[in-house]
Design a protein around this motif. Structure first.
Motif, PDB file in Angstrom:
ATOM      1  N   PRO A  77       0.823  -1.217   0.000  1.00 13.84           N
ATOM      2  CA  PRO A  77       0.000   0.000   0.000  1.00 13.84           C
ATOM      3  C   PRO A  77       0.856   1.265   0.000  1.00 13.84           C
ATOM      4  CG  PRO A  77       0.040  -0.985   2.178  1.00 13.84           C
ATOM      5  CD  PRO A  77       0.783  -1.920   1.278  1.00 13.84           C
ATOM      6  N   ARG A  78       0.388   2.264  -0.744  1.00 21.48           N
ATOM      7  CA  ARG A  78       1.091   3.554  -0.780  1.00 21.48           C
ATOM      8  C   ARG A  78       0.076   4.640  -0.511  1.00 21.48           C
ATOM      9  NH1 ARG A  78       5.818   2.169  -3.610  1.00 21.48           N
ATOM     10  NH2 ARG A  78       6.433   4.318  -3.912  1.00 21.48           N
ATOM     11  N   ARG A 100     -10.865   1.930  -1.965  1.00 16.16           N
ATOM     12  CA  ARG A 100     -10.515   1.045  -0.848  1.00 16.16           C
ATOM     13  C   ARG A 100      -9.238   1.555  -0.189  1.00 16.16           C
ATOM     14  NH1 ARG A 100      -7.548  -3.506   0.467  1.00 16.16           N
ATOM     15  NH2 ARG A 100      -8.620  -4.932   1.877  1.00 16.16           N
ATOM     16  N   LYS A 101      -9.382   1.997   1.022  1.00 18.08           N
ATOM     17  CA  LYS A 101      -8.225   2.602   1.701  1.00 18.08           C
ATOM     18  C   LYS A 101      -7.556   1.634   2.665  1.00 18.08           C
ATOM     19  CE  LYS A 101     -10.070   7.202   1.036  1.00 18.08           C
ATOM     20  NZ  LYS A 101      -9.613   7.230  -0.357  1.00 18.08           N
ATOM     21  N   ARG A 102      -8.053   0.410   2.716  1.00 21.57           N
ATOM     22  CA  ARG A 102      -7.499  -0.570   3.650  1.00 21.57           C
ATOM     23  C   ARG A 102      -6.379  -1.387   3.009  1.00 21.57           C
ATOM     24  NH1 ARG A 102     -13.054  -2.610   6.344  1.00 21.57           N
ATOM     25  NH2 ARG A 102     -11.748  -4.354   6.970  1.00 21.57           N
ATOM     26  N   SER A 149      -7.595   3.757   8.318  1.00 17.54           N
ATOM     27  CA  SER A 149      -8.082   3.917   6.942  1.00 17.54           C
ATOM     28  C   SER A 149      -9.209   4.946   6.874  1.00 17.54           C
ATOM     29  CB  SER A 149      -8.588   2.576   6.403  1.00 17.54           C
ATOM     30  OG  SER A 149      -7.538   1.655   6.361  1.00 17.54           O
ATOM     31  N   ILE A 150     -10.007   4.984   7.920  1.00 22.54           N
ATOM     32  CA  ILE A 150     -11.086   5.978   7.943  1.00 22.54           C
ATOM     33  C   ILE A 150     -10.500   7.385   8.170  1.00 22.54           C
ATOM     34  CG2 ILE A 150     -13.223   6.680   9.114  1.00 22.54           C
ATOM     35  CD1 ILE A 150     -13.586   3.606   9.722  1.00 22.54           C
ATOM     36  N   ILE A 200     -10.780  11.001   5.944  1.00 22.96           N
ATOM     37  CA  ILE A 200     -10.936  12.383   6.434  1.00 22.96           C
ATOM     38  C   ILE A 200      -9.861  13.276   5.808  1.00 22.96           C
ATOM     39  CG2 ILE A 200     -11.019  13.887   8.462  1.00 22.96           C
ATOM     40  CD1 ILE A 200     -11.797  11.409  10.118  1.00 22.96           C
ATOM     41  N   ILE A 201      -8.629  12.764   5.744  1.00 20.88           N
ATOM     42  CA  ILE A 201      -7.548  13.546   5.108  1.00 20.88           C
ATOM     43  C   ILE A 201      -7.922  13.857   3.659  1.00 20.88           C
ATOM     44  CG2 ILE A 201      -5.138  13.475   4.331  1.00 20.88           C
ATOM     45  CD1 ILE A 201      -4.503  11.763   6.818  1.00 20.88           C
ATOM     46  N   GLU A 202      -8.458  12.859   2.964  1.00 16.71           N
ATOM     47  CA  GLU A 202      -8.858  13.056   1.566  1.00 16.71           C
ATOM     48  C   GLU A 202      -9.901  14.174   1.457  1.00 16.71           C
ATOM     49  OE1 GLU A 202     -11.025   9.784  -0.147  1.00 16.71           O
ATOM     50  OE2 GLU A 202     -10.423  10.315  -2.182  1.00 16.71           O
TER      51      GLU A 202
END
Lengths: 150, 118
Positions: free
Chosen positions: A101-102, A111-113, B64-65, B69-71
């Motif tokens: 992940p970067r 998908r941020k996980r 990840s959540i 928020i940063i986004e």
């Protein structure tokens, strides 16, 4: 380094239920405290255990819905390392197909996980992953004291 | 085993919203922080400080959540910053690269000075 003896060992089998990773992290804390690891290093072990358990809970699809953990204090004769093996009997995964992940990509992605293994590798001294169609084992170790740079 | 739900408190000030957390930042905790951050942004705040003084453990789902928020903050040309992190949480944020997009301050006083001075 010579093979170290197992001085203490604790095994734990946890059902895959919400927040069960915290129970595992408490055992990791107790073991690390027993071998007089520093509070900051204990905290790192605790977080790595949380991440490894979450990976098993989220991705293993293990039919028994259980995570099996062995905590081993290794040393000869004094405690030197804490080794933790976190196993599931799930479907395994293809390590080659796991992208690192970067943050710059995750910020734009839906998908941020997918950070667990990267965090574990960053917090522990050694990490090995064995995975196949019968399950996955993450074996990680942390020395009692920081290793001196060679 | 259920852990106690994360407690979150929002303090809206002139040009700065401070969110205080107490407890484990897991997925539910992250969602609660996101809800409160949305509330702050709804009040027109573009600078949000997340004070983790009462949080000793986080997990990657909760983080990840925080990335979401940063986004959102980047989309409105705002900023999310953190203070009072444990060394392990700060190290984790560094491992993940969050510190490229969110400033980290030792404590709230330093953060308020740093964010207000920009």
């Amino acid at each position: 380094m010579m093979d170290l003896a197992v001085l203490r060992e604790v095994t734990l089998t946890l059902p895959m239920l919400p927040d069960m990773e915290i129970a595992a992290s408490k055992t990791a804390t107790a073991m690390a405290e027993y071998m007089s690891m520093s509070p900051d290093r204990i905290d790192e072990v605790r977080m790595a255990v949380v991440e490894a358990c979450i990976n098993a809970i989220e991705h293993s699809a293990a039919p028994d819905r259980k995570v099996h953990i062995t905590f081993s204090i290794l040393g000869d004769p004094v405690p030197e390392k804490l080794q933790i093996e976190i196993s599931d009997f799930g479907v395994g995964f293809e390590p080659d197909q796991v992208e690192e992940p970067r943050i710059e990509e995750k910020l734009k992605a839906n998908r941020k996980r997918g950070w667990g293994l990267k965090i574990i590798e960053g917090l522990m001294d050694e990490v090995e992953v064995e995975t196949g169609s019968h399950g996955t084992t993450v074996r990680m170790t942390k020395t009692r004291q920081p290793e001196k740079a060679s | 085993m259920m852990t106690e739900a994360l407690k979150v408190r929002l303090d809206l000030r002139d040009g700065l919203a401070v969110i205080y957390t107490e407890g484990y930042i897991n997925n539910q905790g992250g969602e609660e922080i996101a809800r409160v951050a949305d509330e702050a942004m709804g009040h027109g705040h573009k600078v949000v400080l997340l004070n983790l003084v009462g949080t000793k453990i986080v997990n990657s789902i909760g983080i990840s959540i925080l990335i979401e928020i940063i986004e959102k903050m980047l989309e409105i040309e705002g900023k999310l910053a953190f203070c009072n992190l444990t060394p392990t949480i700060e190290k984790t944020f560094n491992i993940m690269g969050l510190t490229q997009y969110a400033d980290i301050y030792a404590d709230e006083e330093t953060a308020v000075g740093g964010l207000g001075g920009e």
